[in-house]
Design a protein around this motif. Sequence first.
Motif, mmCIF file in Angstrom:
data_model
loop_
_atom_site.group_PDB
_atom_site.id
_atom_site.type_symbol
_atom_site.label_atom_id
_atom_site.label_comp_id
_atom_site.label_asym_id
_atom_site.label_seq_id
_atom_site.Cartn_x
_atom_site.Cartn_y
_atom_site.Cartn_z
ATOM 1 N N LYS A 49 0.834 -1.204 0.000
ATOM 2 C CA LYS A 49 0.000 0.000 0.000
ATOM 3 C C LYS A 49 0.865 1.249 0.000
ATOM 4 C CE LYS A 49 -3.160 2.551 2.925
ATOM 5 N NZ LYS A 49 -3.579 2.735 4.289
ATOM 6 N N LEU A 50 1.874 1.278 0.855
ATOM 7 C CA LEU A 50 2.737 2.456 0.944
ATOM 8 C C LEU A 50 3.524 2.662 -0.344
ATOM 9 C CD1 LEU A 50 4.100 2.138 4.592
ATOM 10 C CD2 LEU A 50 2.294 3.627 3.755
ATOM 11 N N SER A 51 4.056 1.589 -0.899
ATOM 12 C CA SER A 51 4.851 1.743 -2.118
ATOM 13 C C SER A 51 3.983 2.158 -3.304
ATOM 14 C CB SER A 51 5.614 0.457 -2.429
ATOM 15 O OG SER A 51 4.714 -0.586 -2.700
ATOM 16 N N SER A 52 2.775 1.634 -3.397
ATOM 17 C CA SER A 52 1.910 2.018 -4.513
ATOM 18 C C SER A 52 1.471 3.473 -4.397
ATOM 19 C CB SER A 52 0.698 1.096 -4.598
ATOM 20 O OG SER A 52 -0.121 1.246 -3.468
ATOM 21 N N GLU A 53 1.221 3.963 -3.191
ATOM 22 C CA GLU A 53 0.872 5.370 -3.019
ATOM 23 C C GLU A 53 2.040 6.270 -3.416
ATOM 24 O OE1 GLU A 53 -0.494 6.210 0.905
ATOM 25 O OE2 GLU A 53 -2.335 5.050 0.659
ATOM 26 N N ILE A 55 4.618 5.576 -5.514
ATOM 27 C CA ILE A 55 4.876 5.515 -6.953
ATOM 28 C C ILE A 55 3.767 6.215 -7.736
ATOM 29 C CG2 ILE A 55 5.041 3.914 -8.903
ATOM 30 C CD1 ILE A 55 6.537 2.019 -6.969
ATOM 31 N N ALA A 56 2.524 6.086 -7.305
ATOM 32 C CA ALA A 56 1.413 6.736 -7.997
ATOM 33 C C ALA A 56 1.560 8.250 -7.962
ATOM 34 C CB ALA A 56 0.088 6.323 -7.373
ATOM 35 N N ILE A 59 4.247 9.251 -10.499
ATOM 36 C CA ILE A 59 3.778 9.091 -11.881
ATOM 37 C C ILE A 59 2.791 10.194 -12.253
ATOM 38 C CG2 ILE A 59 2.396 7.601 -13.401
ATOM 39 C CD1 ILE A 59 3.811 5.219 -12.060
ATOM 40 N N VAL A 60 1.877 10.509 -11.341
ATOM 41 C CA VAL A 60 0.912 11.586 -11.611
ATOM 42 C C VAL A 60 1.640 12.902 -11.805
ATOM 43 C CG1 VAL A 60 -0.929 12.959 -10.570
ATOM 44 C CG2 VAL A 60 -1.054 10.478 -10.524
ATOM 45 N N GLY A 61 2.630 13.196 -10.977
ATOM 46 C CA GLY A 61 3.407 14.425 -11.141
ATOM 47 C C GLY A 61 4.127 14.468 -12.478
ATOM 48 N N ALA A 62 4.713 13.347 -12.889
ATOM 49 C CA ALA A 62 5.429 13.305 -14.166
ATOM 50 C C ALA A 62 4.474 13.485 -15.345
ATOM 51 C CB ALA A 62 6.179 11.988 -14.294
ATOM 52 N N VAL A 63 3.327 12.829 -15.304
ATOM 53 C CA VAL A 63 2.355 12.948 -16.400
ATOM 54 C C VAL A 63 1.804 14.363 -16.479
ATOM 55 C CG1 VAL A 63 0.076 12.194 -17.186
ATOM 56 C CG2 VAL A 63 1.762 10.508 -16.454
ATOM 57 N N LEU A 84 9.022 16.827 -9.021
ATOM 58 C CA LEU A 84 9.469 17.047 -7.637
ATOM 59 C C LEU A 84 8.281 17.224 -6.690
ATOM 60 C CD1 LEU A 84 12.561 19.359 -8.200
ATOM 61 C CD2 LEU A 84 12.544 16.982 -7.443
ATOM 62 N N LEU A 85 7.255 17.938 -7.150
ATOM 63 C CA LEU A 85 6.050 18.080 -6.325
ATOM 64 C C LEU A 85 5.365 16.726 -6.121
ATOM 65 C CD1 LEU A 85 4.466 21.405 -7.593
ATOM 66 C CD2 LEU A 85 5.497 20.953 -5.362
ATOM 67 N N GLY A 86 5.346 15.887 -7.147
ATOM 68 C CA GLY A 86 4.791 14.540 -7.020
ATOM 69 C C GLY A 86 5.586 13.715 -6.028
ATOM 70 N N PHE A 87 6.909 13.845 -6.054
ATOM 71 C CA PHE A 87 7.756 13.131 -5.099
ATOM 72 C C PHE A 87 7.445 13.585 -3.672
ATOM 73 C CE2 PHE A 87 11.621 12.811 -2.556
ATOM 74 C CZ PHE A 87 11.909 11.469 -2.695
#
Length: 114
Positions: A49-53, A55-56, A59-63, A84-87
């Motif tokens: 759960k933590l890793s998927s949140e 990574i998601a 990915i959303v920030g990059a897209v 960076l904001l997504g990270f």
Amino acid sequence: MTDDRDESLEERRAHLGAELASKRAEMKEDERGEVRAETSRKGYAQAMKLSSEFIAAIIVGAVLGYVFDRFVGTAPWGMIILLLLGFCAGVLNVLRSAGKVTTPKLDARGPGEK
């Protein structure tokens, strides 16, 4: 004759008692194994759960950065900033899910009320 029968019953009772004790010991060991397995499964589910949140959010920030760069024409800056904001958002989500950071609660009172 009754003594032989009593001795036979006593031997059988002792034998059954020993078997019952060994079965109980085996069941307790199995229960401990189940508890350990359940704890392991919960830990694995929490990690997924933590890793998927995390990574998601990246990915959303990059897209969003890519789309922003395509429409505005600010190639690589929009993607870099939104990545960076997504990270940062991913790290904050992980910390919230892990219970290290609490979600701020909005106060229902007005600015002048106490």
